[in-house]
Write a protein that holds these residues in place. Structure first.
Motif, short mmCIF file in Angstrom:
data_model
loop_
_atom_site.label_atom_id
_atom_site.label_comp_id
_atom_site.label_asym_id
_atom_site.label_seq_id
_atom_site.Cartn_x
_atom_site.Cartn_y
_atom_site.Cartn_z
N PHE A 38 0.92 -1.20 -0.15
CA PHE A 38 0.05 -0.09 0.05
C PHE A 38 0.64 1.22 -0.05
CE2 PHE A 38 -2.85 -3.19 1.52
CZ PHE A 38 -4.12 -2.91 0.67
N ASN A 39 2.05 1.17 0.44
CA ASN A 39 2.99 2.35 0.31
C ASN A 39 3.20 2.62 -0.93
OD1 ASN A 39 3.15 3.11 3.15
ND2 ASN A 39 4.73 1.46 3.23
N ALA A 40 3.37 1.86 -1.96
CA ALA A 40 3.65 2.13 -3.16
C ALA A 40 2.37 2.31 -4.22
CB ALA A 40 4.50 0.94 -3.82
N ALA A 41 1.19 2.04 -3.63
CA ALA A 41 0.07 2.40 -4.26
C ALA A 41 -0.09 3.73 -4.68
CB ALA A 41 -1.02 1.87 -3.74
N GLY A 42 -0.25 3.90 -5.86
CA GLY A 42 -0.60 5.25 -6.84
C GLY A 42 1.00 5.56 -7.45
N GLU A 43 1.82 5.13 -7.33
CA GLU A 43 3.00 5.67 -7.77
C GLU A 43 3.03 5.43 -9.35
OE1 GLU A 43 6.52 3.76 -6.42
OE2 GLU A 43 6.58 4.55 -4.27
N THR A 44 2.42 4.35 -9.87
CA THR A 44 2.35 4.00 -11.09
C THR A 44 1.52 5.17 -11.86
OG1 THR A 44 2.90 1.61 -11.11
CG2 THR A 44 1.31 2.49 -12.84
N SER A 45 0.37 5.43 -11.45
CA SER A 45 -0.45 6.29 -11.85
C SER A 45 0.07 7.68 -11.72
CB SER A 45 -1.81 6.26 -11.09
OG SER A 45 -2.39 5.01 -11.01
N SER A 46 0.67 7.93 -10.68
CA SER A 46 1.34 9.30 -10.66
C SER A 46 2.31 9.66 -11.70
CB SER A 46 1.98 9.37 -9.35
OG SER A 46 2.72 10.63 -9.09
N LYS A 47 3.19 8.44 -12.16
CA LYS A 47 4.07 8.64 -13.31
C LYS A 47 3.33 8.92 -14.72
CE LYS A 47 7.67 6.13 -10.73
NZ LYS A 47 8.19 4.91 -10.39
N ALA B 95 -5.84 9.51 -15.03
CA ALA B 95 -5.34 9.30 -13.70
C ALA B 95 -6.24 8.54 -12.56
CB ALA B 95 -4.79 10.55 -13.09
N ILE B 96 -7.32 8.91 -12.66
CA ILE B 96 -8.26 8.32 -11.93
C ILE B 96 -8.58 6.70 -12.29
CG2 ILE B 96 -10.82 8.21 -11.24
CD1 ILE B 96 -10.55 11.24 -10.85
N SER B 97 -8.67 6.50 -13.61
CA SER B 97 -8.91 5.14 -14.22
C SER B 97 -7.93 4.27 -13.58
CB SER B 97 -9.09 5.14 -15.64
OG SER B 97 -10.24 6.01 -15.80
N SER B 98 -6.65 4.64 -14.16
CA SER B 98 -5.47 4.13 -13.81
C SER B 98 -5.29 3.89 -12.08
CB SER B 98 -4.12 4.95 -14.20
OG SER B 98 -2.97 4.30 -13.85
N TYR B 99 -5.76 4.69 -11.28
CA TYR B 99 -5.42 4.69 -9.79
C TYR B 99 -6.41 3.55 -9.27
CZ TYR B 99 -4.82 6.13 -5.13
OH TYR B 99 -4.65 6.32 -3.61
N ALA C 296 -4.92 -8.57 -5.81
CA ALA C 296 -4.13 -9.55 -6.53
C ALA C 296 -2.92 -9.91 -5.82
CB ALA C 296 -3.83 -9.03 -7.92
N TYR C 297 -2.08 -10.98 -6.30
CA TYR C 297 -0.61 -11.11 -5.94
C TYR C 297 0.10 -10.28 -6.60
CZ TYR C 297 -3.53 -15.48 -5.14
OH TYR C 297 -4.53 -16.06 -4.86
N GLN C 298 0.27 -10.20 -7.90
CA GLN C 298 0.89 -9.06 -8.57
C GLN C 298 0.10 -8.62 -9.80
OE1 GLN C 298 4.42 -11.32 -9.43
NE2 GLN C 298 3.53 -13.09 -10.47
N GLY C 299 0.72 -7.86 -10.17
CA GLY C 299 0.20 -7.20 -11.81
C GLY C 299 0.94 -6.48 -12.36
N LYS C 300 0.40 -5.94 -13.55
CA LYS C 300 1.24 -5.22 -14.83
C LYS C 300 0.21 -4.08 -15.19
CE LYS C 300 2.53 -8.68 -17.21
NZ LYS C 300 3.22 -9.35 -18.47
N VAL C 301 0.90 -2.65 -15.15
CA VAL C 301 0.25 -1.65 -15.95
C VAL C 301 1.08 -1.24 -17.23
CG1 VAL C 301 -0.51 0.63 -15.72
CG2 VAL C 301 -0.62 -1.19 -13.77
#
Lengths: 161, 122
Positions: A35-44, A63-67, A77-82
């Motif tokens: 959860f600490n990293a949640a949002g980093e991908t969408s931010s980038k 950004a909202i869709s991605s987040y 999930a266990y892991q995923g890709k964006v």
């Protein structure tokens, strides 16, 4: 370009790989329950869209869709890709995970339906608004899921909508 | 209404973002449910919340909020403040509880997000 960011779940990312002159492809790896990293991908993704001058209201929807999709991977999930593919006229987001999958997609698309655990709800998520909100924010929305395998969400947002 | 005026009305402490106090606020949303913030706010929304975790900042970033007011005197941690600064998000802390903080701003004419939609047509 591959890089490792110490302390974050997004351990591998391929940034700004140019597929051709007018297309930008961003790829990120997500780890469930980080959860600490949640949002980093969408931010980038958001920052790249700002750099290339996409309109702010369109960026907000992307950004909202991605987040929302990113949070779902972290929560369930266990892991995923964006994968975000930014074309001149649209952005396509593909969020794919390995996880429990969704047994009844129709039910999951209903506002208020959620299987999120209490600790996620205590953080302000898991209210059963994520999937409907992704569908509302995107111009095209597709979800495929297999129980005990995973879920794939594909969204397109046009830049001149 | 700008953030400086809002800070005064809520007798709020500024945690970070003094350089953005002149920002205009279009509407406000009081919520602890980040899912609702993502689903129902508009651009240039002021977020009032009792949550102080890092996802509040991420949610405000994605939603293009103009600033965040933490109610009931709750102060965010340093990691939260740093992420807010990185995203140019001013943070405030008010001792008012949620209902009263929202009431003060509403009474002064700051509308909710649904009204902002009606007023500006989306």
């Amino acid at each position: 370009m591959f890089c490792t960011k110490k302390g974050y779940a997004v351990v591998r990312e391929r940034c700004c790989a140019m597929e051709d002159e007018q297309t930008i492809v961003l790829e990120f790896t997500l780890k469930g329950s980080d959860f600490n990293a949640a949002g980093e991908t969408s931010s980038k993704i958001k920052k790249v869209l700002q750099q290339i001058g996409v309109k702010s209201d369109i960026i907000r929807r992307i950004a909202i869709s991605s987040y929302e999709a990113e949070m779902n991977v972290i929560i369930h999930a266990y892991q995923g890709k964006v994968r975000a593919t930014i074309y001149p006229d649209r952005t396509e987001l593909v969020v794919e995970d390995e996880g429990p999958g969704i047994a009844d997609i129709g039910l999951a698309m209903q506002e208020g339906y959620s299987t999120a655990p209490d600790h996620v709800r205590e953080m302000g998520f898991g209210a059963g608004m994520g999937l409907p909100n992704m569908a509302r924010c995107s111009d095209k929305f597709d979800i495929q899921s297999a129980v005990e395998e995973g879920t794939k969400i594909t969204m397109t947002i046009f830049h001149n909508a | 209404m700008n953030l400086k005026e809002i800070q005064k009305m809520l007798e709020a402490e500024l945690v970070c973002g003094a350089e953005w106090l002149g920002r205009e606020v279009a509407c406000a949303c009081g919520a602890d449910l980040m899912s609702d913030v993502l689903a129902f706010t508009k651009e240039r929304t002021l977020l009032l919340t009792g949550m102080t975790n890092i996802q509040v900042i991420r949610t405000a970033e994605m939603s293009d909020c103009v600033g965040i007011v933490f109610v009931r005197g709750k102060k965010p941690g340093q990691d939260v403040i740093e992420l807010a600064i990185e995203n140019k998000l001013p943070l405030f802390v008010t001792n008012f509880p949620m209902y009263e903080a929202c009431g003060v701003l509403y009474e002064k004419g700051l509308c909710g997000c649904a009204r902002a939609v009606l007023r500006h047509g989306g």
